[in-house]
Design a protein around this motif. Structure first.
Motif, PDB file in Angstrom:
ATOM      1  N   SER A   1      56.742  23.033  18.787  1.00  0.00           N
ATOM      2  CA  SER A   1      56.427  23.363  17.395  1.00  0.00           C
ATOM      3  C   SER A   1      56.374  24.874  17.230  1.00  0.00           C
ATOM      4  O   SER A   1      56.040  25.613  18.156  1.00  0.00           O
ATOM      5  N   LEU A   2      56.714  25.325  16.021  1.00  0.00           N
ATOM      6  CA  LEU A   2      56.672  26.758  15.736  1.00  0.00           C
ATOM      7  C   LEU A   2      55.258  27.288  15.877  1.00  0.00           C
ATOM      8  O   LEU A   2      55.049  28.397  16.398  1.00  0.00           O
TER       9      LEU A   2
ATOM     10  N   GLU B   1      63.355  19.367  14.046  1.00  0.00           N
ATOM     11  CA  GLU B   1      62.381  18.532  13.332  1.00  0.00           C
ATOM     12  C   GLU B   1      63.090  17.460  12.519  1.00  0.00           C
ATOM     13  O   GLU B   1      62.615  16.330  12.412  1.00  0.00           O
ATOM     14  N   GLU B   2      64.248  17.778  11.975  1.00  0.00           N
ATOM     15  CA  GLU B   2      65.008  16.805  11.199  1.00  0.00           C
ATOM     16  C   GLU B   2      65.620  15.729  12.101  1.00  0.00           C
ATOM     17  O   GLU B   2      65.777  14.574  11.687  1.00  0.00           O
TER      18      GLU B   2
ATOM     19  N   ARG C   1      63.269  29.808  15.969  1.00  0.00           N
ATOM     20  CA  ARG C   1      62.730  29.226  14.739  1.00  0.00           C
ATOM     21  C   ARG C   1      63.762  28.328  14.061  1.00  0.00           C
ATOM     22  O   ARG C   1      63.430  27.245  13.566  1.00  0.00           O
ATOM     23  N   ALA C   2      65.027  28.751  14.059  1.00  0.00           N
ATOM     24  CA  ALA C   2      66.079  27.943  13.442  1.00  0.00           C
ATOM     25  C   ALA C   2      66.272  26.634  14.197  1.00  0.00           C
ATOM     26  O   ALA C   2      66.458  25.578  13.588  1.00  0.00           O
ATOM     27  N   TYR C   3      66.214  26.706  15.530  1.00  0.00           N
ATOM     28  CA  TYR C   3      66.349  25.466  16.301  1.00  0.00           C
ATOM     29  C   TYR C   3      65.216  24.505  15.977  1.00  0.00           C
ATOM     30  O   TYR C   3      65.444  23.308  15.782  1.00  0.00           O
ATOM     31  N   LEU C   4      63.993  25.002  15.921  1.00  0.00           N
ATOM     32  CA  LEU C   4      62.852  24.124  15.665  1.00  0.00           C
ATOM     33  C   LEU C   4      62.960  23.467  14.298  1.00  0.00           C
ATOM     34  O   LEU C   4      62.567  22.304  14.135  1.00  0.00           O
ATOM     35  N   HIS C   5      63.507  24.180  13.332  1.00  0.00           N
ATOM     36  CA  HIS C   5      63.701  23.586  11.999  1.00  0.00           C
ATOM     37  C   HIS C   5      64.730  22.456  12.079  1.00  0.00           C
ATOM     38  O   HIS C   5      64.515  21.353  11.538  1.00  0.00           O
ATOM     39  N   THR C   6      65.835  22.710  12.773  1.00  0.00           N
ATOM     40  CA  THR C   6      66.862  21.673  12.937  1.00  0.00           C
ATOM     41  C   THR C   6      66.329  20.492  13.726  1.00  0.00           C
ATOM     42  O   THR C   6      66.562  19.325  13.383  1.00  0.00           O
TER      43      THR C   6
END
Length: 424
Positions: free
Chosen positions: A10-11, A80-81, A73-78
């Motif tokens: 998680s971020l 999560e989906e 951060r971009a990886y964690l956003h992706t």
């Protein structure tokens, strides 16, 4: 390099790590300063008291394999989906949800025949489930029921459902309850628009579990608990013909540990190790190894474990170089290993025994006989016993014999051999 992340990253966790690192550096903590020196392009800060939070974030990102904090951060956003957690127990009175959760491989400790038998019992008690759900119909390979569902809802092949949010095609590949006609069913779903590259990120880790992954099966729990799909090779060929990318990192990992190269004989002609990595590479970017890096790991492992046939197969497609010695790798041994670790074939065992090598030497806390028992390699177990390996040796972590490993891993073929030789 492949990222090294905790499960369900998680971020907020990484933000806390960065703040802790900043405070430790400003306090001149030697361990923190050494960590910064290893991972920041500029090395140790000239003025630790002025060490910025952005610098700490950069170090945190690079330490887990990302080029920068924005990329992490971009990886964690992706992720999560795309994240799914099929390891949690489904507490649901609905027999449909319970069937799907028990019938499919989840890559959790609960995988194994007991779950699939329980799913089969639910199906016997509720034979109408395939008519109620496209996902159940796909899981049991009922082409006629799937056709009826698709007639009623032509877009159903693209819908996610069931307790884990999987597509119907994914359920078909993951199911280990006996199926009627999985190949015909898969063809119907693909004709209706099912994605041959469908998959998810297991606990948000960056190696996707795809439809191909579940066709080929196996993994850390061994082939007894996480077996190949009975029609897996035929299904894989169909998926590849319909556009599945052959650069399937999770398949390569899951099928690495045993000698059989059937998966590589399907994936290499289809383009494994070449191309741009397909849709998953585009989604995950640097979080996923490139096709070349994936195959380089295969060369490394085959060389380290004495898999001569695999090395020859890879070389026949032009792959002879492994990862650079400086490349971090959870696959690469962290220290010297005994010669038996590289004797991964019956011929290798016999050659080592003839040279006076120690067949009972431990690596990773167990012997080669433990490993061979776990993966169900009867020929390797027999060669080890023939050359004098101790069938009653216990491993460091569990105090279990090779027979205990075979029984826990549901590897009945090697368990049967070991029962005849074990003294305990």
């Amino acid at each position: 390099m492949a990222p090294s992340l905790p499960v369900n990253p998680s971020l907020e966790r990484f933000r806390r790590d960065a703040r802790r690192l900043q405070r430790a550096v400003r306090a001149n903590d030697p361990e923190a300063l050494a960590h910064v020196s290893r991972h920041h392009p500029s090395g140790s800060p000239a003025d630790p008291a002025a060490f910025a939070l952005t610098a700490a974030q950069h170090v945190v990102a690079r330490a887990v394999g990302f080029g920068s904090w924005p990329r992490l951060r971009a990886y964690l956003h992706t992720a999560e989906e795309l994240r799914r957690d099929p390891t949690t127990s489904i507490v649901d009175d609905d027999p449909l949800a319970r069937f799907l959760s028990l019938a499919c491989l989840t890559y959790s400790p609960g995988d194994g025949p007991d779950r699939w038998n329980a799913a089969a019992e639910i199906l016997r008690a509720h034979p109408d489930l395939p008519s109620r759900s496209l996902h159940v119909a796909a899981a049991v390979g009922d082409a006629s029921a799937v056709a009826r569902h698709l007639d009623a809802d032509p877009g159903g092949a693209t819908h996610q459902g069931g307790p884990f949010g999987w597509t119907a095609l994914f359920h078909l590949a993951a199911c280990r309850v006996p199926q009627r006609d999985p190949v015909a069913t898969a063809r119907l779903l693909l004709d209706a628009g099912a994605d041959p590259n469908a998959g998810y990120l297991w606990l948000a880790l960056p190696t996707p579990f795809t439809v191909l992954t579940l066709c080929f099966g196996e993994g850390e729990a061994g082939p007894g608990r996480q077996p190949r799909h009975p029609a897996g090779d035929e299904l894989a060929g169909l998926l590849l013909d319909r556009g599945a990318d052959p650069n399937d990192a999770q398949t390569l990992y899951d099928r690495t540990f045993a000698r059989d190269d059937g998966h590589l004989r399907i994936l290499l002609p289809a383009g494994l190790g070449r191309g741009d990595g397909g849709p998953w590479q585009r989604r995950l970017g640097e979080a996923l190894e490139t096709p070349v890096e994936m195959v380089q790991r295969q060369v490394d492992w085959a060389r380290d474990r004495g898999f001569t046939d695999r090395l020859e197969l890879l070389a026949s497609y032009g792959f002879t170089e492994g990862r650079p010695a400086t490349a971090p790798s959870p696959w690469r041994p962290k220290g010297p290993e005994p010669p038996v670790a590289a004797a991964g074939t019956p011929d290798g065992v016999r050659a080592l025994a003839a040279a006076g090598g120690d067949l009972n030497a431990r690596f990773d806390g167990h012997t080669l006989l433990h490993h061979a028992a776990w993966i169900g390699d009867v020929e390797l177990v027999e060669a080890l016993l023939e050359c004098g390996a101790d069938p009653d040796v216990v491993d460091d972590q569990h105090g279990a014999t090779p027979l205990g490993w075979a029984e826990h891993g549901q590897a009945e073929a090697t368990a049967a051999v070991l029962r005849l030789r074990s003294r305990t």
